[in-house]
Design a protein around this motif. Structure first.
Motif, PDB file in Angstrom:
ATOM      1  N   GLN A  13       1.099  -1.276  -0.104  1.00  0.00           N
ATOM      2  CA  GLN A  13       0.001  -0.023  -0.009  1.00  0.00           C
ATOM      3  C   GLN A  13       0.587   0.743   0.008  1.00  0.00           C
ATOM      4  N   PRO A  14       0.092   2.128  -0.673  1.00  0.00           N
ATOM      5  CA  PRO A  14       0.660   3.979  -0.365  1.00  0.00           C
ATOM      6  C   PRO A  14       1.682   3.686   0.491  1.00  0.00           C
ATOM      7  N   GLY A  15       2.891   3.982   1.477  1.00  0.00           N
ATOM      8  CA  GLY A  15       3.206   4.637   2.778  1.00  0.00           C
ATOM      9  C   GLY A  15       3.688   3.131   3.303  1.00  0.00           C
ATOM     10  N   ARG A  66      13.880   8.722   0.519  1.00  0.00           N
ATOM     11  CA  ARG A  66      12.821   6.909   1.244  1.00  0.00           C
ATOM     12  C   ARG A  66      13.666   5.683   0.704  1.00  0.00           C
ATOM     13  N   PHE A  67      14.689   6.165  -0.738  1.00  0.00           N
ATOM     14  CA  PHE A  67      15.049   4.688  -0.267  1.00  0.00           C
ATOM     15  C   PHE A  67      16.359   4.315   0.364  1.00  0.00           C
ATOM     16  N   THR A  68      17.105   3.498   0.159  1.00  0.00           N
ATOM     17  CA  THR A  68      18.659   3.002   1.009  1.00  0.00           C
ATOM     18  C   THR A  68      18.905   1.866   0.212  1.00  0.00           C
ATOM     19  N   ILE A  69      19.811   1.462  -0.583  1.00  0.00           N
ATOM     20  CA  ILE A  69      21.082   1.544  -1.039  1.00  0.00           C
ATOM     21  C   ILE A  69      22.070   0.410  -0.396  1.00  0.00           C
ATOM     22  N   SER A  70      22.125  -0.353  -0.233  1.00  0.00           N
ATOM     23  CA  SER A  70      23.499  -0.421   0.735  1.00  0.00           C
ATOM     24  C   SER A  70      24.126  -2.679  -0.220  1.00  0.00           C
ATOM     25  N   ARG A  71      25.365  -3.126   0.653  1.00  0.00           N
ATOM     26  CA  ARG A  71      25.944  -4.335  -0.173  1.00  0.00           C
ATOM     27  C   ARG A  71      26.532  -5.314   1.138  1.00  0.00           C
ATOM     28  N   ASP A  72      25.974  -5.977   0.808  1.00  0.00           N
ATOM     29  CA  ASP A  72      26.937  -7.851   1.631  1.00  0.00           C
ATOM     30  C   ASP A  72      27.679  -7.796   0.732  1.00  0.00           C
ATOM     31  N   GLN A  81      16.576  -1.282   0.168  1.00  0.00           N
ATOM     32  CA  GLN A  81      15.499  -0.815   0.707  1.00  0.00           C
ATOM     33  C   GLN A  81      14.077   0.233   0.892  1.00  0.00           C
ATOM     34  N   MET A  82      13.183   0.309   0.385  1.00  0.00           N
ATOM     35  CA  MET A  82      12.091   1.242  -0.088  1.00  0.00           C
ATOM     36  C   MET A  82      11.445   2.046   1.287  1.00  0.00           C
ATOM     37  N   ASN A  83      11.429   2.983   1.661  1.00  0.00           N
ATOM     38  CA  ASN A  83       9.722   3.175   1.913  1.00  0.00           C
ATOM     39  C   ASN A  83       9.096   5.006   1.616  1.00  0.00           C
ATOM     40  N   SER A  84       8.276   4.566   2.532  1.00  0.00           N
ATOM     41  CA  SER A  84       7.291   5.517   2.067  1.00  0.00           C
ATOM     42  C   SER A  84       6.836   5.105   0.587  1.00  0.00           C
ATOM     43  N   LEU A  85       6.696   3.777   0.019  1.00  0.00           N
ATOM     44  CA  LEU A  85       6.021   3.966  -0.969  1.00  0.00           C
ATOM     45  C   LEU A  85       4.954   4.524  -1.766  1.00  0.00           C
ATOM     46  N   LYS A  86       5.651   5.481  -3.251  1.00  0.00           N
ATOM     47  CA  LYS A  86       3.992   6.160  -3.234  1.00  0.00           C
ATOM     48  C   LYS A  86       3.519   4.841  -5.286  1.00  0.00           C
ATOM     49  N   PRO A  87       2.528   5.208  -5.291  1.00  0.00           N
ATOM     50  CA  PRO A  87       2.094   4.452  -6.726  1.00  0.00           C
ATOM     51  C   PRO A  87       2.981   5.305  -7.954  1.00  0.00           C
ATOM     52  N   LEU A 108      29.260  -5.886 -17.036  1.00  0.00           N
ATOM     53  CA  LEU A 108      28.066  -6.291 -16.965  1.00  0.00           C
ATOM     54  C   LEU A 108      26.805  -7.375 -17.406  1.00  0.00           C
ATOM     55  N   TYR A 109      26.567  -7.346 -15.696  1.00  0.00           N
ATOM     56  CA  TYR A 109      25.358  -8.336 -15.598  1.00  0.00           C
ATOM     57  C   TYR A 109      23.692  -7.927 -15.287  1.00  0.00           C
ATOM     58  N   TRP A 110      22.970  -8.716 -15.695  1.00  0.00           N
ATOM     59  CA  TRP A 110      21.639  -7.560 -14.689  1.00  0.00           C
ATOM     60  C   TRP A 110      20.618  -9.009 -14.395  1.00  0.00           C
ATOM     61  N   GLY A 111      20.229  -8.848 -13.402  1.00  0.00           N
ATOM     62  CA  GLY A 111      18.846  -9.804 -13.189  1.00  0.00           C
ATOM     63  C   GLY A 111      17.686  -9.951 -14.150  1.00  0.00           C
ATOM     64  N   ARG A 112      17.284 -11.370 -13.889  1.00  0.00           N
ATOM     65  CA  ARG A 112      15.375 -10.918 -14.001  1.00  0.00           C
ATOM     66  C   ARG A 112      14.324  -9.547 -14.081  1.00  0.00           C
ATOM     67  N   GLY A 113      14.496  -9.585 -12.851  1.00  0.00           N
ATOM     68  CA  GLY A 113      13.898  -8.429 -12.256  1.00  0.00           C
ATOM     69  C   GLY A 113      12.452  -8.989 -11.674  1.00  0.00           C
ATOM     70  N   THR A 114      12.016  -7.729 -10.416  1.00  0.00           N
ATOM     71  CA  THR A 114      10.812  -8.509  -9.651  1.00  0.00           C
ATOM     72  C   THR A 114      10.244  -7.442  -9.658  1.00  0.00           C
ATOM     73  N   GLN A 115       8.705  -7.400  -9.660  1.00  0.00           N
ATOM     74  CA  GLN A 115       8.290  -6.733  -9.496  1.00  0.00           C
ATOM     75  C   GLN A 115       7.163  -5.713  -8.579  1.00  0.00           C
ATOM     76  N   VAL A 116       7.152  -4.666  -8.770  1.00  0.00           N
ATOM     77  CA  VAL A 116       7.167  -3.637  -7.234  1.00  0.00           C
ATOM     78  C   VAL A 116       6.111  -3.203  -7.787  1.00  0.00           C
ATOM     79  N   THR A 117       4.368  -3.476  -6.714  1.00  0.00           N
ATOM     80  CA  THR A 117       3.082  -2.855  -7.510  1.00  0.00           C
ATOM     81  C   THR A 117       2.890  -1.694  -6.008  1.00  0.00           C
ATOM     82  N   VAL A 118       2.411  -0.400  -6.356  1.00  0.00           N
ATOM     83  CA  VAL A 118       2.212   0.308  -4.862  1.00  0.00           C
ATOM     84  C   VAL A 118       0.621   0.254  -5.860  1.00  0.00           C
ATOM     85  N   SER A 119      -0.234   0.224  -4.276  1.00  0.00           N
ATOM     86  CA  SER A 119      -1.797   0.571  -5.200  1.00  0.00           C
ATOM     87  C   SER A 119      -2.257   0.385  -3.590  1.00  0.00           C
ATOM     88  N   SER A 120      -3.537   1.436  -3.134  1.00  0.00           N
ATOM     89  CA  SER A 120      -4.247   0.651  -2.077  1.00  0.00           C
ATOM     90  C   SER A 120      -5.276   0.075  -2.716  1.00  0.00           C
TER      91      SER A 120
END
Length: 120
Positions: A13-15, A66-72, A81-87, A108-120
């Protein structure tokens, strides 16, 4: 062969918050800059955030604060890390990484992707 596999996407949900992860596996000697990109329907793929091997970060303006990137490095994994997400954050999120496999230049390598949907 090197593979990048993302996880952690979904419907929120949003937020709300989500944490994405992207793990690199295979024949890896060094991982340099890693990053997250996103592509919404009908739009081009845009950079969201990047992080160097030394930990320096860069963010697209709309996600700053709102977002923070980090690595191990021990786990060959990058996180978003995605906070306060918006549509308008709705998109397919993909990770990328510059990876050296033994001799030769990093590729350079790429992943296949993951869907993020922000909706109420």
């Amino acid at each position: 062969q090197v593979q990048l596999v993302e996880s952690g996407g979904g419907l929120v949900q949003p937020g709300g918050s989500l944490r994405l992860a992207c793990a690199a596996s295979g024949s890896i000697s060094s991982i340099y800059t890693m990053g997250w990109f996103r592509q919404a329907p009908g739009k081009q793929r845009d950079m969201v955030a990047t992080i160097t091997s030394g930990g320096s970060t860069n963010y697209e303006d709309s996600v700053k604060g709102r977002f923070t990137i980090s690595r191990d490095n021990a786990k060959n994994t990058v996180y978003l890390q995605m906070n306060s997400l918006k549509p308008e954050d709705t998109a397919v999120y993909s990770c990328s990484a510059n990876i050296a496999s033994g001799i030769g230049y990093p590729q350079l390598y790429w992943g296949r992707g993951t869907q993020v949907t922000v909706s109420s």
